[in-house]
Write a protein that holds these residues in place. Structure first.
Motif, short mmCIF file in Angstrom:
data_model
loop_
_atom_site.label_atom_id
_atom_site.label_comp_id
_atom_site.label_asym_id
_atom_site.label_seq_id
_atom_site.Cartn_x
_atom_site.Cartn_y
_atom_site.Cartn_z
N VAL A 21 -13.32 8.45 -1.45
CA VAL A 21 -13.55 8.42 -2.91
C VAL A 21 -15.05 8.56 -3.18
CG1 VAL A 21 -13.31 7.06 -5.02
CG2 VAL A 21 -11.53 6.95 -3.28
N ILE A 22 -15.86 7.85 -2.38
CA ILE A 22 -17.32 7.93 -2.56
C ILE A 22 -17.79 9.36 -2.31
CG2 ILE A 22 -19.55 7.15 -1.62
CD1 ILE A 22 -18.14 4.41 -1.07
N GLU A 23 -17.23 9.97 -1.28
CA GLU A 23 -17.63 11.35 -0.94
C GLU A 23 -17.27 12.30 -2.10
OE1 GLU A 23 -16.27 14.08 2.63
OE2 GLU A 23 -16.76 12.04 3.28
N ARG A 24 -16.07 12.12 -2.64
CA ARG A 24 -15.63 12.98 -3.76
C ARG A 24 -16.56 12.77 -4.97
NH1 ARG A 24 -10.25 14.18 -5.63
NH2 ARG A 24 -9.64 14.19 -3.45
N ALA A 25 -16.88 11.49 -5.26
CA ALA A 25 -17.76 11.20 -6.41
C ALA A 25 -19.13 11.82 -6.18
CB ALA A 25 -17.86 9.68 -6.60
N MET A 26 -19.65 11.69 -4.95
CA MET A 26 -20.98 12.25 -4.64
C MET A 26 -20.97 13.78 -4.81
SD MET A 26 -23.49 10.30 -4.28
CE MET A 26 -24.78 11.33 -3.64
N ALA A 27 -19.85 14.40 -4.46
CA ALA A 27 -19.76 15.86 -4.61
C ALA A 27 -19.91 16.23 -6.09
CB ALA A 27 -18.44 16.36 -4.04
N GLU B 214 0.80 -0.60 -7.51
CA GLU B 214 1.26 -1.11 -6.21
C GLU B 214 0.10 -1.10 -5.20
OE1 GLU B 214 2.75 1.27 -7.90
OE2 GLU B 214 4.78 0.57 -8.32
N GLU B 215 -0.63 0.03 -5.17
CA GLU B 215 -1.72 0.17 -4.21
C GLU B 215 -2.85 -0.82 -4.54
OE1 GLU B 215 -2.10 1.55 -1.46
OE2 GLU B 215 -4.28 1.46 -1.20
N ARG B 216 -3.14 -1.00 -5.83
CA ARG B 216 -4.21 -1.94 -6.21
C ARG B 216 -3.82 -3.37 -5.86
NH1 ARG B 216 -5.02 -1.55 -11.84
NH2 ARG B 216 -3.35 -0.06 -12.08
N ALA B 217 -2.54 -3.69 -6.04
CA ALA B 217 -2.07 -5.03 -5.68
C ALA B 217 -2.19 -5.22 -4.16
CB ALA B 217 -0.64 -5.24 -6.14
N ASN B 218 -1.83 -4.17 -3.40
CA ASN B 218 -1.93 -4.26 -1.93
C ASN B 218 -3.37 -4.49 -1.49
OD1 ASN B 218 0.70 -3.98 -1.03
ND2 ASN B 218 0.66 -1.76 -1.28
N ARG B 219 -4.30 -3.74 -2.11
CA ARG B 219 -5.72 -3.87 -1.73
C ARG B 219 -6.22 -5.27 -2.04
NH1 ARG B 219 -8.11 1.69 -4.44
NH2 ARG B 219 -6.86 3.14 -3.23
N ARG B 220 -5.87 -5.77 -3.21
CA ARG B 220 -6.31 -7.12 -3.63
C ARG B 220 -5.71 -8.18 -2.69
NH1 ARG B 220 -10.02 -9.74 -5.50
NH2 ARG B 220 -9.65 -11.44 -6.92
N TYR B 221 -4.45 -7.98 -2.34
CA TYR B 221 -3.75 -8.91 -1.45
C TYR B 221 -4.51 -9.02 -0.13
CZ TYR B 221 0.09 -10.80 1.37
OH TYR B 221 0.85 -11.57 2.19
N LYS B 222 -4.88 -7.85 0.40
CA LYS B 222 -5.59 -7.82 1.69
C LYS B 222 -6.94 -8.53 1.58
CE LYS B 222 -6.43 -4.67 5.41
NZ LYS B 222 -7.75 -5.24 5.57
N ILE C 117 -10.17 10.67 -10.78
CA ILE C 117 -9.91 10.65 -9.33
C ILE C 117 -8.83 9.61 -9.05
CG2 ILE C 117 -10.89 10.21 -7.03
CD1 ILE C 117 -13.63 11.02 -8.08
N ASP C 118 -7.71 10.05 -8.54
CA ASP C 118 -6.63 9.13 -8.18
C ASP C 118 -6.81 8.75 -6.71
OD1 ASP C 118 -4.33 7.84 -7.42
OD2 ASP C 118 -3.00 9.14 -8.56
N SER C 119 -7.17 7.49 -6.48
CA SER C 119 -7.54 7.04 -5.13
C SER C 119 -6.37 6.41 -4.39
CB SER C 119 -8.69 6.04 -5.21
OG SER C 119 -8.22 4.80 -5.70
N THR C 120 -5.14 6.54 -4.94
CA THR C 120 -4.00 5.83 -4.34
C THR C 120 -3.90 6.07 -2.83
OG1 THR C 120 -2.81 6.01 -6.41
CG2 THR C 120 -1.49 5.46 -4.48
N SER C 121 -4.02 7.34 -2.42
CA SER C 121 -3.89 7.57 -0.98
C SER C 121 -5.21 8.04 -0.37
CB SER C 121 -2.76 8.55 -0.70
OG SER C 121 -2.88 9.64 -1.57
N MET C 122 -6.32 7.52 -0.92
CA MET C 122 -7.64 7.90 -0.36
C MET C 122 -8.33 6.65 0.17
SD MET C 122 -9.07 10.31 -3.44
CE MET C 122 -10.58 10.93 -2.69
N SER C 123 -9.15 6.82 1.21
CA SER C 123 -9.98 5.70 1.68
C SER C 123 -11.16 5.56 0.72
CB SER C 123 -10.49 5.97 3.09
OG SER C 123 -11.40 7.05 3.03
N LEU C 124 -11.82 4.38 0.77
CA LEU C 124 -13.00 4.18 -0.08
C LEU C 124 -14.06 5.23 0.23
CD1 LEU C 124 -14.60 2.53 -2.12
CD2 LEU C 124 -15.29 1.01 -0.24
#
Ligand code: DC
Length: 231
Positions: free
Chosen positions: A215-221, A155-163, A205-212
């Motif tokens: 997610v980048i910050e978590r990956a960098m950590a 659902e979240e991926r469809a929303n992001r793509r839609y936007k 990493i489940d990014s459903t309720s995270m901003s980009l």
């Protein structure tokens, strides 16, 4: 199996379509100063070159021959990375519906995947490689120093793509995007060759309720925790 070409470090960023792998991979590559492999673009390039040669996705043999002679280059510029096939910039065509459809068929052929291993591994060069795809951590770079598997609800991926598409002025239907994503997920997960699943040693990493940015910050950590990156 093809031998790995270099012992430079690799960070694998895998996950399904529309999860933000491309943006996260580009951010990591930029901040570490490492090379970037967009393996989806490799499959798309094969599909495009096949279309140009009148090859369908039914017969593996000519496609495997094509993979061996693929004239594919990535060119970095201030706006990102351009893809060149047979010497021509193909950025727009590469993302077309027709090429996406053929790419997904071509990517389901085991012999094609095998024929593209050496090309993908040749991107492993010092100081390091960010490898973006579906099977980077499981098949192409099983010895990657860090494996991140990104997920987000369909659902979240469809929303992001839609936007994204709406912002580009395209006319799209959210329900249609959602059902396309759900169908593609099922095909990718259930295909017998290199299904899109996390490696046993991947960090999910489940990014459903995270901003980009989050997610980048978590990956960098995780990158820093592994002692990877600029010394
Ligand atoms: O990530 P993308 O949409 O650009 O990928 C294009 C196609 O290639 C898509 O059908 C998934 C497939 N693919 C794959 O099977 N394995 C990869 N490592 C990358 C992409």
């Amino acid at each position: 199996m093809t031998e790995c070409t270099s012992s430079a470090p690799v960070i694998a960023i895998d996950g399904p379509s529309g999860v933000g792998k491309g943006a996260v991979s580009a951010a990591l590559a930029g901040s570490l100063g490492w090379h970037l492999l967009d393996s989806g673009a490799v499959y798309r390039a094969v599909a495009l070159a096949a279309e140009d040669r009148g090859l369908g996705a039914e017969n593996a043999e000519p496609l495997v021959a094509l993979c061996g002679n693929l004239d594919l280059h990535f060119r970095a510029h201030s706006g990102g990375i351009s893809v060149l096939v047979d010497g021509a910039v193909v950025d727009d065509r590469l993302r077309s519906e027709a090429v996406s459809r053929t790419a997904s068929k071509v990517a389901a052929i085991a012999q094609v995947r095998h024929a593209l291993l050496a090309l993908q591994r040749s991107f492993r060069q010092p100081p390091g490689l960010i490898a973006d795809g579906r099977d980077m951590g499981t098949v192409v770079f099983p010895d990657a120093q860090l494996k991140i598997f990104l997920t987000a609800s369909p659902e979240e991926r469809a929303n992001r793509r839609y936007k994204q598409l709406k912002d580009k002025g395209e006319d799209v239907i959210l329900e249609r995007l959602f059902s396309d994503i759900a169908e593609r997920d099922r095909r990718d997960r259930e295909r017998s060759v290199s299904p899109t699943v996390p490696a046993d040693d991947a960090i999910v990493i489940d990014s459903t309720s995270m901003s980009l940015d989050a997610v980048i910050e978590r990956a960098m950590a995780h990158v820093e925790a592994k002692g990877l990156g600029r010394s």
